[in-house]
Design an enzyme around this catalytic site. Structure first.
Site, PDB file in Angstrom:
ATOM      1  N   SER A 144       0.505  -1.181  -0.436  1.00 39.06           N
ATOM      2  CA  SER A 144       0.185  -0.267  -0.331  1.00 39.06           C
ATOM      3  C   SER A 144       0.939   0.881  -0.362  1.00 39.06           C
ATOM      4  O   SER A 144       0.652   2.362  -0.393  1.00 39.06           O
ATOM      5  CB  SER A 144      -1.282   0.208   1.571  1.00 39.06           C
ATOM      6  OG  SER A 144      -0.409  -0.113   2.162  1.00 39.06           O
ATOM      7  N   HIS A 165      -2.868  -3.166  -6.262  1.00 38.89           N
ATOM      8  CA  HIS A 165      -3.080  -2.698  -4.653  1.00 38.89           C
ATOM      9  C   HIS A 165      -4.757  -3.022  -4.788  1.00 38.89           C
ATOM     10  O   HIS A 165      -5.295  -1.467  -5.024  1.00 38.89           O
ATOM     11  CB  HIS A 165      -2.755  -1.631  -4.660  1.00 38.89           C
ATOM     12  CG  HIS A 165      -3.044  -0.939  -3.034  1.00 38.89           C
ATOM     13  ND1 HIS A 165      -3.623   0.668  -2.843  1.00 38.89           N
ATOM     14  CD2 HIS A 165      -3.142  -1.101  -1.385  1.00 38.89           C
ATOM     15  CE1 HIS A 165      -3.534   0.595  -1.623  1.00 38.89           C
ATOM     16  NE2 HIS A 165      -3.424  -0.775  -0.853  1.00 38.89           N
ATOM     17  N   GLU A 177      -5.575   0.080  -7.307  1.00 38.16           N
ATOM     18  CA  GLU A 177      -4.519   0.857  -7.869  1.00 38.16           C
ATOM     19  C   GLU A 177      -3.810  -0.129  -9.188  1.00 38.16           C
ATOM     20  O   GLU A 177      -2.984  -1.238  -8.046  1.00 38.16           O
ATOM     21  CB  GLU A 177      -3.970   1.470  -6.803  1.00 38.16           C
ATOM     22  CG  GLU A 177      -4.928   2.583  -6.466  1.00 38.16           C
ATOM     23  CD  GLU A 177      -4.669   3.439  -5.052  1.00 38.16           C
ATOM     24  OE1 GLU A 177      -4.252   4.564  -5.015  1.00 38.16           O
ATOM     25  OE2 GLU A 177      -3.287   2.267  -3.993  1.00 38.16           O
ATOM     26  N   ASN A 215      -3.795   6.469  -0.944  1.00 35.48           N
ATOM     27  CA  ASN A 215      -3.147   6.597   0.291  1.00 35.48           C
ATOM     28  C   ASN A 215      -2.614   7.523   0.964  1.00 35.48           C
ATOM     29  O   ASN A 215      -2.797   8.442   1.520  1.00 35.48           O
ATOM     30  CB  ASN A 215      -2.042   5.515   0.784  1.00 35.48           C
ATOM     31  CG  ASN A 215      -2.948   4.297   1.700  1.00 35.48           C
ATOM     32  OD1 ASN A 215      -3.889   4.369   1.903  1.00 35.48           O
ATOM     33  ND2 ASN A 215      -1.970   3.192   1.185  1.00 35.48           N
TER      34      ASN A 215
END
Length: 251
Positions: A144, A165, A177, A215
């Protein structure tokens, strides 16, 4: 001349193998994320081998997958329980387990790593797998936050390495992702995008940047939430209704 011909044939064969649909997937890590990825992958007809360090972990993973599937069919096949049971059996047949990662990757199209967020451990894993996996096999990390490029450097297949991800819970969350490094080939990237779509996911493309997309947004999002609370502007809990993944989807 014969040598050149063999090299051309080898190149064409390798290219054709990479362009072929991903059918056999090895998932390293039987935790919540790894098991979730295994479930989503097996549910769409792929053959999956889930790998971890002990049989006890893998038994728990398999039990978790079956339990998750039961919750899915309870809603999806509420009026046809027998069809739901058949679906569970079919999916579970697509999943096998192993404690031997090196042997497992010798016959796989894609390796997805979902282990502890430790760069050295990930590099050690991929370095070992790189020596055993076929040339056409694509490697992907579910990290991540760690740079995909740094993980990929432990292998000799920088062009066949990318990021996938997923988000928790994987069977429910549509967003994935797909991270492309400067060395990831277009063939590899296309294969990872196609694989994500085959799982029924909504893949978004991202360069290899710290935090990727969600993130990267999450940290300032959380910091601002803390500031709002500290200043007394927000006094009640929002109940998670403003989760950043939701924001990402609306964007």
């Amino acid at each position: 001349m014969a040598f050149v011909t063999r090299q051309i044939i080898r190149t064409l064969t390798t290219s054709a193998a990479r362009n072929a649909a991903i059918k056999h997937v090895t998932i390293i890590g039987g935790g919540q994320m790894g098991a979730g990825i295994a479930q989503a992958t097996a549910s769409t007809g792929h053959t999956v081998v889930l790998v971890d360090t002990s049989e006890d972990i893998l038994k728990k993973s398999a039990k978790g997958i079956e339990g998750s599937l039961k919750r899915v069919v309870k809603k999806k096949f509420a009026d046809k329980p027998e069809v739901g049971d058949e679906f569970i059996q079919k999916v579970m047949k697509n999943v096998s387990t192993s404690t031997d990662a090196v042997s497992t990757v010798q016959s796989t199209d894609l390796v997805v790593e979902a282990i502890v967020e430790n760069l050295k451990i990930k590099q050690g894993l991929f370095s070992a797998l790189d020596k055993a996996a076929p040339q056409h096999t694509i490697f992907a990390s579910n990290t991540s936050s760690l740079p995909i490029t740094d993980i990929a450097r432990s292998t000799a297949r920088l062009d066949r390495f990318g990021g996938l991800h997923f988000f928790n819970p994987v069977p429910m969350m549509k967003l994935v992702e797909v991270i492309k490094t400067e060395s990831t080939s277009q063939e590899t990237f296309d294969a990872l995008m196609a694989f994500s779509k085959a799982l029924g996911k909504h893949p978004v493309t991202c360069k290899d940047t710290p935090g990727f997309i969600v993130n990267r947004l999450l940290v300032p999002y959380m910091m601002e939430a803390i500031r709002l609370h500290e200043r007394g502007i927000v006094t009640e809990h929002c109940g998670g209704s403003l989760h950043p993944a939701g924001v990402c989807f609306r964007v």
